[in-house]
Design an enzyme around this catalytic site. Structure first.
Site, PDB file in Angstrom:
ATOM      1  N   GLU A  71       9.293  13.593  17.536  1.00 28.70           N
ATOM      2  CA  GLU A  71       9.789  13.631  16.156  1.00 28.70           C
ATOM      3  C   GLU A  71       9.042  14.739  15.411  1.00 28.70           C
ATOM      4  OE1 GLU A  71       8.771  10.339  13.379  1.00 28.70           O
ATOM      5  OE2 GLU A  71      10.892  10.359  12.848  1.00 28.70           O
ATOM      6  N   GLU A  95       9.686  -0.164  10.781  1.00 25.21           N
ATOM      7  CA  GLU A  95      10.707   0.893  10.694  1.00 25.21           C
ATOM      8  C   GLU A  95       9.979   2.177  11.060  1.00 25.21           C
ATOM      9  OE1 GLU A  95      13.885   0.521  10.047  1.00 25.21           O
ATOM     10  OE2 GLU A  95      13.829  -1.582   9.452  1.00 25.21           O
ATOM     11  N   CYS A 125      13.458   9.742   8.988  1.00 21.51           N
ATOM     12  CA  CYS A 125      13.448   9.102  10.303  1.00 21.51           C
ATOM     13  C   CYS A 125      14.840   9.129  10.932  1.00 21.51           C
ATOM     14  CB  CYS A 125      12.903   7.696  10.207  1.00 21.51           C
ATOM     15  SG  CYS A 125      13.401   6.848   8.727  1.00 21.51           S
ATOM     16  N   LYS A 152       0.851  -1.199   0.000  1.00 20.43           N
ATOM     17  CA  LYS A 152       0.000   0.000   0.000  1.00 20.43           C
ATOM     18  C   LYS A 152       0.880   1.240   0.000  1.00 20.43           C
ATOM     19  CE  LYS A 152      -1.948   2.702   2.994  1.00 20.43           C
ATOM     20  NZ  LYS A 152      -1.867   4.007   2.291  1.00 20.43           N
TER      21      LYS A 152
HETATM   22  P1  NAI Z   1       1.576   7.444   9.057  1.00 19.98           P
HETATM   23  O1  NAI Z   1       2.320   6.505   9.922  1.00 19.98           O
HETATM   24  O2  NAI Z   1       0.166   7.760   9.399  1.00 19.98           O
HETATM   25  O3  NAI Z   1       1.574   6.874   7.545  1.00 19.98           O
HETATM   26  C1  NAI Z   1       2.440   5.890   7.039  1.00 19.98           C
HETATM   27  C2  NAI Z   1       1.639   4.874   6.242  1.00 19.98           C
HETATM   28  O4  NAI Z   1       0.736   4.203   7.113  1.00 19.98           O
HETATM   29  C3  NAI Z   1       0.776   5.462   5.123  1.00 19.98           C
HETATM   30  O5  NAI Z   1       0.778   4.595   4.016  1.00 19.98           O
HETATM   31  C4  NAI Z   1      -0.596   5.497   5.759  1.00 19.98           C
HETATM   32  O6  NAI Z   1      -1.646   5.457   4.818  1.00 19.98           O
HETATM   33  C5  NAI Z   1      -0.581   4.234   6.583  1.00 19.98           C
HETATM   34  N1  NAI Z   1      -1.543   4.216   7.692  1.00 19.98           N
HETATM   35  C6  NAI Z   1      -2.026   5.268   8.402  1.00 19.98           C
HETATM   36  N2  NAI Z   1      -2.912   4.852   9.325  1.00 19.98           N
HETATM   37  C7  NAI Z   1      -2.983   3.499   9.208  1.00 19.98           C
HETATM   38  C8  NAI Z   1      -3.729   2.489   9.898  1.00 19.98           C
HETATM   39  N3  NAI Z   1      -4.566   2.791  10.872  1.00 19.98           N
HETATM   40  N4  NAI Z   1      -3.529   1.200   9.521  1.00 19.98           N
HETATM   41  C9  NAI Z   1      -2.679   0.883   8.532  1.00 19.98           C
HETATM   42  N5  NAI Z   1      -1.970   1.798   7.839  1.00 19.98           N
HETATM   43  C10 NAI Z   1      -2.119   3.090   8.172  1.00 19.98           C
HETATM   44  O7  NAI Z   1       2.420   8.773   8.942  1.00 19.98           O
HETATM   45  P2  NAI Z   1       1.902  10.251   8.558  1.00 19.98           P
HETATM   46  O8  NAI Z   1       0.542  10.488   9.140  1.00 19.98           O
HETATM   47  O9  NAI Z   1       2.046  10.407   7.102  1.00 19.98           O
HETATM   48  O10 NAI Z   1       2.985  11.159   9.305  1.00 19.98           O
HETATM   49  C11 NAI Z   1       2.855  11.416  10.693  1.00 19.98           C
HETATM   50  C12 NAI Z   1       4.199  11.370  11.391  1.00 19.98           C
HETATM   51  O11 NAI Z   1       4.741  10.073  11.277  1.00 19.98           O
HETATM   52  C13 NAI Z   1       5.296  12.273  10.842  1.00 19.98           C
HETATM   53  O12 NAI Z   1       5.229  13.549  11.366  1.00 19.98           O
HETATM   54  C14 NAI Z   1       6.534  11.558  11.289  1.00 19.98           C
HETATM   55  O13 NAI Z   1       6.823  11.922  12.618  1.00 19.98           O
HETATM   56  C15 NAI Z   1       6.158  10.109  11.245  1.00 19.98           C
HETATM   57  N6  NAI Z   1       6.628   9.446  10.023  1.00 19.98           N
HETATM   58  C16 NAI Z   1       7.751   8.699  10.085  1.00 19.98           C
HETATM   59  C17 NAI Z   1       8.255   8.106   8.950  1.00 19.98           C
HETATM   60  C18 NAI Z   1       9.484   7.284   8.977  1.00 19.98           C
HETATM   61  O14 NAI Z   1      10.106   7.061   7.939  1.00 19.98           O
HETATM   62  N7  NAI Z   1       9.890   6.757  10.108  1.00 19.98           N
HETATM   63  C19 NAI Z   1       7.626   8.281   7.636  1.00 19.98           C
HETATM   64  C20 NAI Z   1       6.418   9.067   7.677  1.00 19.98           C
HETATM   65  C21 NAI Z   1       5.964   9.621   8.840  1.00 19.98           C
END
Ligand code: NAI
Ligand code: MG
Length: 496
Positions: free
Chosen positions: A397, A260, A295, A186
């Site tokens: 973060e 991750e 990250c 996804k």
């Molecule tokens: P997120 O963790 O919500 O999104 C990442 C992925 O998870 C996306 O594909 C999203 O559609 C999916 N997702 C969201 N809710 C879900 C659920 N309930 N069940 C399954 N999949 C789900 O991250 P978001 O909202 O884009 O960013 C929020 C914060 O997350 C950022 O400010 C940052 O701190 C952190 N983040 C960290 C990342 C990393 O590489 N470690 C990457 C992106 C965000």
């Protein structure tokens, strides 16, 4: 011509994208779509299917159907196909780079093009690892033959974020498929277009159903993937908050999971390292040219008190010289934050920092409300000095270009503060004294510590987090074996 009109000229008419299920390009079962925005000017650039549980079900079934034949394909042959994907993708690196720049706001020269090239390399690297899926023989004596096999798990459900969408997608696809699994991936709702382009190239080479790619929102499309009964392995990259939800879903079915997650990585500078190369390294470690949406960003800077003011002043001057602007302009060093929600979140942290009486702003502040930069989600690199390790800015973060600098005098105290975090992904240590630097590296609770450099992940090195930064390792042979295979032991009695 201003930066913004240039971007507009590069935008094609609204594109209608499709998802990849069972080798076919399809819309969502409901027919619903959602729009993808260019964060540099807030305009819609594409419509993609709004995938939901029904689409997830179709995709997982297609992956399950493709699994028996794919898992029986010889590992070297699977690797050969991945290497062919690398070659085909290499022809389209520029298109991939521009697509990612357009949808994420990541500057093409400093970020999207290097990411597109790394993505090619990921396929090439894992394409060479088919022959390494080896088992062991166990010495139980002359009368017994006992050996292990590395077997694939089945359908992998993978969920990825938007910050480096194609390379993060590739580090799941490459090892999972090489090891003989099939996959439903996804894409992140904010950055599905580069991943769909990657899927297009993969589909020209792979049998149908081996890789399926869905677009949709987290709760509507990611959550049903995490709970689908035919998914045998989950691999998630994103926020710690959502990582916990996916892990709960995995717990219900005892499905192995790789996570991750986020980070709040420390950068410790010893007094002998008040030098220009350290300042350059710090800018790289903080990922300023990725708007620090990484990250592994070294976002907590522990600077020795003797060099504190001087180092920060020079760092500030260098960072201010970086050019913010149109992500598609080769001259831009820094692009935009991904979307309005993240932009407001980053601004909220800056506001919070400005209110702290003990702190001082070295550079930056809130973004302009007028002028060309106000047309997109451009955040200004900001550095706060004399921060305390218990500030919200030093604990959470931010995922934006906000660096907090904390002074120290005692080495043990610096290490204690560095480890006082629920995260443990990366860390950076800067000193000419290698003994001291390595002592510090060994004492830090992080999955990856760099000494005297601040570069991105390298293929071949196991990469992953301690504490709440994650579980499992990626980017490497060990990562492939641990995350995407299960070991079966076969014991044969030779006396009968
Ligand atoms: P997120 O963790 O919500 O999104 C990442 C992925 O998870 C996306 O594909 C999203 O559609 C999916 N997702 C969201 N809710 C879900 C659920 N309930 N069940 C399954 N999949 C789900 O991250 P978001 O909202 O884009 O960013 C929020 C914060 O997350 C950022 O400010 C940052 O701190 C952190 N983040 C960290 C990342 C990393 O590489 N470690 C990457 C992106 C965000
Ligand atoms: Mg979210």
């Amino acid at each position: 011509m201003t930066a913004v009109t240039k971007t507009r000229m590069n935008e094609a008419a609204i594109r209608k994208a499709h998802m990849l299920i069972g080798g076919k390009w399809v819309g969502s079962a409901s027919g619903e779509v959602f729009e993808v925005e260019n964060p540099a000017n807030r305009r819609s650039i594409a419509e993609v299917p709004r995938g939901r549980a029904e689409d997830v079900d179709r995709a997982v079934k297609a992956a399950a159907e493709a699994f028996p034949a794919w898992s029986r394909t010889t590992p070297r042959e699977r690797g050969r196909l991945l290497a062919r994907i690398a070659d085909a993708l290499e022809e389209r690196v520029e298109e991939l780079a521009r697509t990612v720049a357009l949808e994420t706001g990541n500057a093409i020269r400093t970020q999207s093009r290097p990411e597109a090239k790394v993505t090619v390399d990921v396929f090439r690297y894992f394409g060479g690892l088919g022959g390494e899926l080896k088992g062991e023989t166990i010495p139980l004596g002359e009368q017994i033959l006992s050996y292990t096999r590395r077997e694939p798990l089945g359908v992998v459900g993978a969920i990825i974020p938007w910050n480096a969408p194609v390379s993060l997608g590739a580090v799941k696809i490459g090892p999972a498929l090489c090891a003989g699994n099939t996959m439903v991936l996804k894409a992140a709702e904010d950055a599905p277009l580069g991943v769909l382009l990657l899927a297009e190239v993969c589909q020209q080479i792979l049998p149908p159903g081996v890789l399926n790619v869905l677009t949709g929102y987290g709760e509507e499309c990611g959550a049903p993937l995490a709970v689908h009964p035919l998914v045998r392995k989950l691999s998630f990259t994103g926020s710690t908050e959502v990582g916990k939800l996916v892990m709960h879903a995995a717990a219900d079915r005892i499905v192995p999971i790789s996570l991750e997650l986020g980070g709040k990585s420390p950068s410790i500078v010893f007094p002998d390292a008040n030098e220009d190369w350290v300042i350059e390294g710090m800018i790289s470690a903080m990922r300023f040219t990725r708007q620090s949406q990484s990250c592994t960003a070294g976002s907590r800077l522990f600077l020795h008190r003797d060099i504190f003011d001087d180092f920060l002043e020079r760092l500030g001057r260098k960072v201010t010289a970086l050019k913010l602007g149109d992500p598609l302009d080769e001259a831009s060093d820094i692009g935009t934050i991904i979307n309005e929600k993240q932009f407001k979140k980053v601004c909220g942290y800056v506001e919070d920092g400005l209110k702290q009486r003990a702190g001082r702003v070295v550079i930056g502040g809130l973004p302009p409300k007028e002028g060309p930069l106000s047309e997109g989600y451009y955040a200004i690199p900001t550095i706060f000095a004399n921060a305390a390790n218990d500030w919200r800015l030093a604990r959470e973060e931010i995922f934006g270009p906000v660096l907090v600098a904390i002074p120290w005098t005692d080495e043990a105290d610096a290490i204690r503060m560095a480890n006082d975090s629920h995260y443990g992904l990366a860390a950076y240590v800067w000193s000419h004294d290698l003994g001291r630097a390595l002592r510090t590296a060994h004492a830090i609770e992080s999955g990856w510590v760099q000494v005297n450099q601040g570069v991105g992940q390298s293929l071949g090195q196991p990469y992953g987090g301690y504490k709440q930064s994650g579980i499992g390792r990626e980017f490497s042979l060990d990562g492939m074996l641990d995350s995407y295979t299960q070991s079966k032991t076969i014991t044969v009695n030779l006396t009968h």
